[in-house]
Structure formats: C-alpha cells, structure tokens
Write a protein that holds these residues in place. Sequence first.
Motif, PDB file in Angstrom:
ATOM      1  N   LYS A  30       0.823  -1.201   0.000  1.00 19.52           N
ATOM      2  CA  LYS A  30       0.000   0.000   0.000  1.00 19.52           C
ATOM      3  C   LYS A  30       0.864   1.261   0.000  1.00 19.52           C
ATOM      4  O   LYS A  30       0.487   2.272  -0.598  1.00 19.52           O
ATOM      5  CB  LYS A  30      -0.912   0.017   1.237  1.00 19.52           C
ATOM      6  CG  LYS A  30      -1.930  -1.093   1.274  1.00 19.52           C
ATOM      7  CD  LYS A  30      -3.181  -0.761   0.513  1.00 19.52           C
ATOM      8  CE  LYS A  30      -4.107   0.088   1.329  1.00 19.52           C
ATOM      9  NZ  LYS A  30      -5.451   0.205   0.679  1.00 19.52           N
ATOM     10  N   ARG A  31       2.012   1.188   0.657  1.00 17.76           N
ATOM     11  CA  ARG A  31       2.915   2.330   0.653  1.00 17.76           C
ATOM     12  C   ARG A  31       3.560   2.493  -0.726  1.00 17.76           C
ATOM     13  O   ARG A  31       3.760   3.610  -1.204  1.00 17.76           O
ATOM     14  CB  ARG A  31       3.999   2.132   1.724  1.00 17.76           C
ATOM     15  CG  ARG A  31       4.923   3.343   1.896  1.00 17.76           C
ATOM     16  CD  ARG A  31       5.852   3.168   3.079  1.00 17.76           C
ATOM     17  NE  ARG A  31       6.931   2.213   2.808  1.00 17.76           N
ATOM     18  CZ  ARG A  31       7.015   1.009   3.347  1.00 17.76           C
ATOM     19  NH1 ARG A  31       6.080   0.595   4.196  1.00 17.76           N
ATOM     20  NH2 ARG A  31       8.018   0.206   3.065  1.00 17.76           N
ATOM     21  N   THR A  32       3.863   1.383  -1.356  1.00 13.61           N
ATOM     22  CA  THR A  32       4.465   1.429  -2.682  1.00 13.61           C
ATOM     23  C   THR A  32       3.489   1.985  -3.709  1.00 13.61           C
ATOM     24  O   THR A  32       3.830   2.846  -4.519  1.00 13.61           O
ATOM     25  CB  THR A  32       4.903   0.016  -3.113  1.00 13.61           C
ATOM     26  OG1 THR A  32       5.837  -0.501  -2.151  1.00 13.61           O
ATOM     27  CG2 THR A  32       5.562   0.036  -4.489  1.00 13.61           C
ATOM     28  N   LEU A  52      -1.300   7.196  -8.254  1.00 15.67           N
ATOM     29  CA  LEU A  52      -0.080   6.886  -8.997  1.00 15.67           C
ATOM     30  C   LEU A  52       0.981   7.959  -8.782  1.00 15.67           C
ATOM     31  O   LEU A  52       2.178   7.671  -8.767  1.00 15.67           O
ATOM     32  CB  LEU A  52      -0.409   6.759 -10.489  1.00 15.67           C
ATOM     33  CG  LEU A  52       0.639   6.107 -11.386  1.00 15.67           C
ATOM     34  CD1 LEU A  52       0.906   4.680 -10.937  1.00 15.67           C
ATOM     35  CD2 LEU A  52       0.195   6.134 -12.838  1.00 15.67           C
ATOM     36  N   GLY A  53       0.540   9.197  -8.583  1.00 18.48           N
ATOM     37  CA  GLY A  53       1.490  10.272  -8.357  1.00 18.48           C
ATOM     38  C   GLY A  53       2.140  10.245  -6.995  1.00 18.48           C
ATOM     39  O   GLY A  53       3.092  10.986  -6.742  1.00 18.48           O
ATOM     40  N   VAL A  57       8.513   3.656  -5.113  1.00 18.08           N
ATOM     41  CA  VAL A  57       9.039   2.381  -5.623  1.00 18.08           C
ATOM     42  C   VAL A  57      10.262   1.914  -4.851  1.00 18.08           C
ATOM     43  O   VAL A  57      10.845   0.879  -5.191  1.00 18.08           O
ATOM     44  CB  VAL A  57       9.387   2.493  -7.130  1.00 18.08           C
ATOM     45  CG1 VAL A  57       8.133   2.767  -7.952  1.00 18.08           C
ATOM     46  CG2 VAL A  57      10.446   3.569  -7.378  1.00 18.08           C
ATOM     47  N   THR A  58      10.640   2.622  -3.785  1.00 21.42           N
ATOM     48  CA  THR A  58      11.801   2.203  -2.996  1.00 21.42           C
ATOM     49  C   THR A  58      11.678   0.771  -2.492  1.00 21.42           C
ATOM     50  O   THR A  58      12.641  -0.005  -2.593  1.00 21.42           O
ATOM     51  CB  THR A  58      12.018   3.169  -1.812  1.00 21.42           C
ATOM     52  OG1 THR A  58      12.161   4.503  -2.307  1.00 21.42           O
ATOM     53  CG2 THR A  58      13.257   2.774  -1.019  1.00 21.42           C
ATOM     54  N   PRO A  59      10.517   0.350  -1.927  1.00 20.55           N
ATOM     55  CA  PRO A  59      10.404  -1.049  -1.478  1.00 20.55           C
ATOM     56  C   PRO A  59      10.597  -2.062  -2.613  1.00 20.55           C
ATOM     57  O   PRO A  59      11.129  -3.150  -2.376  1.00 20.55           O
ATOM     58  CB  PRO A  59       8.973  -1.113  -0.913  1.00 20.55           C
ATOM     59  CG  PRO A  59       8.663   0.282  -0.498  1.00 20.55           C
ATOM     60  CD  PRO A  59       9.308   1.136  -1.549  1.00 20.55           C
ATOM     61  N   LEU A 110       8.053   1.186 -12.608  1.00 22.01           N
ATOM     62  CA  LEU A 110       6.659   1.608 -12.620  1.00 22.01           C
ATOM     63  C   LEU A 110       5.840   0.755 -13.590  1.00 22.01           C
ATOM     64  O   LEU A 110       4.733   0.315 -13.261  1.00 22.01           O
ATOM     65  CB  LEU A 110       6.565   3.080 -13.016  1.00 22.01           C
ATOM     66  CG  LEU A 110       5.146   3.617 -13.243  1.00 22.01           C
ATOM     67  CD1 LEU A 110       4.321   3.525 -11.967  1.00 22.01           C
ATOM     68  CD2 LEU A 110       5.190   5.051 -13.738  1.00 22.01           C
ATOM     69  N   LEU A 111       6.383   0.499 -14.769  1.00 17.33           N
ATOM     70  CA  LEU A 111       5.646  -0.287 -15.765  1.00 17.33           C
ATOM     71  C   LEU A 111       5.410  -1.714 -15.273  1.00 17.33           C
ATOM     72  O   LEU A 111       4.350  -2.301 -15.534  1.00 17.33           O
ATOM     73  CB  LEU A 111       6.396  -0.287 -17.088  1.00 17.33           C
ATOM     74  CG  LEU A 111       6.530   1.085 -17.777  1.00 17.33           C
ATOM     75  CD1 LEU A 111       7.329   0.965 -19.059  1.00 17.33           C
ATOM     76  CD2 LEU A 111       5.161   1.687 -18.050  1.00 17.33           C
ATOM     77  N   THR A 112       6.386  -2.275 -14.546  1.00 15.76           N
ATOM     78  CA  THR A 112       6.206  -3.614 -13.989  1.00 15.76           C
ATOM     79  C   THR A 112       5.077  -3.628 -12.970  1.00 15.76           C
ATOM     80  O   THR A 112       4.251  -4.548 -12.940  1.00 15.76           O
ATOM     81  CB  THR A 112       7.510  -4.096 -13.318  1.00 15.76           C
ATOM     82  OG1 THR A 112       8.530  -4.213 -14.310  1.00 15.76           O
ATOM     83  CG2 THR A 112       7.310  -5.447 -12.644  1.00 15.76           C
ATOM     84  N   LEU A 113       5.007  -2.584 -12.147  1.00 11.30           N
ATOM     85  CA  LEU A 113       3.961  -2.499 -11.135  1.00 11.30           C
ATOM     86  C   LEU A 113       2.587  -2.358 -11.785  1.00 11.30           C
ATOM     87  O   LEU A 113       1.629  -3.045 -11.401  1.00 11.30           O
ATOM     88  CB  LEU A 113       4.233  -1.312 -10.218  1.00 11.30           C
ATOM     89  CG  LEU A 113       3.365  -1.162  -8.971  1.00 11.30           C
ATOM     90  CD1 LEU A 113       3.446  -2.398  -8.100  1.00 11.30           C
ATOM     91  CD2 LEU A 113       3.798   0.073  -8.184  1.00 11.30           C
TER      92      LEU A 113
END
Length: 324
Positions: A30-32, A52-53, A57-59, A110-113
């Motif tokens: 949820k944080r990601t 999304l903004g 993505v650090t985790p 980002l695209l992977t997520l």
Amino acid sequence: RRWARTARWRREHDADGALRRPQPKYHAVKRTYPHYLHGRTKRGEVACFELLGALDVTPLKSGEVSAEDALQHFVFVHEFIARKFDAEETRLVTVMDVGGLRFSQVDSTLLTLISTTSKVLENLVPFRATTIYVINAPAWFGAVFGAIARVLPSSVRDKLKVLGRAGIDPSKLERMLGDLLEDVPREYCAPRGATNATSVALGQHDDELEMLEAVCLLNNGGDLLRDGFFGDEPGSPRSGDVGGARSADDAATTTALPTVVEDAPRPPGPPDDRDDDAGQAYDDDDDVGAGHAAESLPLVAAAPAARQRRPTTQGGRRARIARL
C-alpha cells in the motif's frame, strides 16, 4: 474458454486461499502503490482510488516488495471486494490520480507495477473493471501513454478515460467526481481538504477500514472464511470454499501492520513546472483508450440485502483494529 482460463489462473495463484492466509506485505504494498476503497459510484460500482502520483518504488527496488508480493496483494484485494460486495456481480470503477507523477518516474519499475495490477484484473476478474478515470494528468501524459499501454491488456487499456488534466479548477474536479461518486473524498473537496457533512479522507472510509481490520485478523492467525468475518455462519458454503455459492469471476475454485489507522497520503497537486514537457496538453475528457464513453458505463444489479454483521461504526472498527 474465458472462464476456463480464469479458473486455471486462480488455481495457479491459489486465489482460494487469499482470505485465509496472512498478508504480511499488505502495508508495504500500500505504501508502494497507494490505493483505497471509497464507497460506490452513483451507478452502483465499487469505487477505488489509486494515487499513482504518490507511489514510492523504494520497497520494490530494495527487494522489500517483489512483483509476486504485489500480485498476491491484489489477488487478496479483489477476493475481499467480491466477498464484501456483490460476489460475481461486483463491478469496479477506478479513479487514478497521476498528479505529482514526474516524467522521469515512468521507468521499468513503474511499468512492472502497473502490469502486475492489470494482470490480476485481466486474469482473476476479467469483467469487474468498468472504467479507469485518470485525473490530474500532466501535459506530457499523452507522450508516455504508449509505453504504459504496451504493458496493459487491451481489456484494461480500452477502459481508460481522462477525466481531468493537471491544473483543472478544484471546484470543477469536485463537481466531476460528485457526478460520479456517492462520496467525494475530502482531499478533492474545494477548497482542497475542505470538510462537509459527508466527506471522509482517503483511507478512512469504512470500506477501507474493514479491509484493514480483515488484514489485522489474518496477521494474528485468523481465517476470514472460517471465522465468519463477512457475516456468514462458519462452515457454510460462503464461509468455506469461496466457490461454494458463487459463479463467474469468483466461483469454480474460488495490489507487521500498525495497530492504529494511519492517515492516507494527500493526493498530490499539479506537477512542478520544471517537469519535462515531452507532449502536448489536451482537453478535459479526452479518451486515451478506445473511446470508452462515460455514458456507456453499465448499470449493475443492486447490492444484495446486507447480512447480519458486527457494528460497523468507524469508532468501533478502529477500536477492534487497535486491539489487534
């Protein structure tokens, strides 16, 4: 054929067990990728906001959260939504706020997520999403949409619609959301963050708090189905095998937690003017998918009569979460 593929995907990813097993990565995911249930639309669909903004993505980059963790998280979310709301008849509208997203953030992580979240929609619940409304889209969003579109299944891509671009008058955005939703989140009430008799902040709606309560129970050794969390008698078909009394996307087989509810991150405002301006601005209501018009949103069956459940006041729910 479509159903056979969904049933096979469910088995491969153990969707039946999602409401029985702990969710230790729930808060990290949820944080990601911040996302929150927030009531229903005026046509009866479940409403979900994705910020999304505000993603972090650090985790993902550190290995704290993997793509598989994210996938299993969203399997749980959709199984919870089906059980809480209208089973196979549940329909979903997503409001994706991309305000604050920078051009440089649109990378492979980002695209992977995004691909992972859409993969769950496509394979687990292929008929659930009706429309994905994009709001606060920066001027360059059209330039990167091609890259995003390539990782989205066509069934998801065709449901995207830009509802409001960055810099839109807050009162206009609030009216647009008010035409769509039963409850406009407090962050989108003009002036920003204003309160009224009905608005609650993202992350504080009772639907979202109930999901957090469910996760707390699971992470403390509970089993939502065995324990009758959804108001079913323990041992009944609906509280045992998820497919016992369901069909379509939820039958056949059936994206350490805190002890207090944290405030949801505020939706970001318009992007900094220094952001790359790789594309051209576009007007409000531009379709970025295949022209899925707002008026084509399908009506859904009314929710079934509420089952007997524990008291659901926010104060009572917060107290139960704190005890867990």
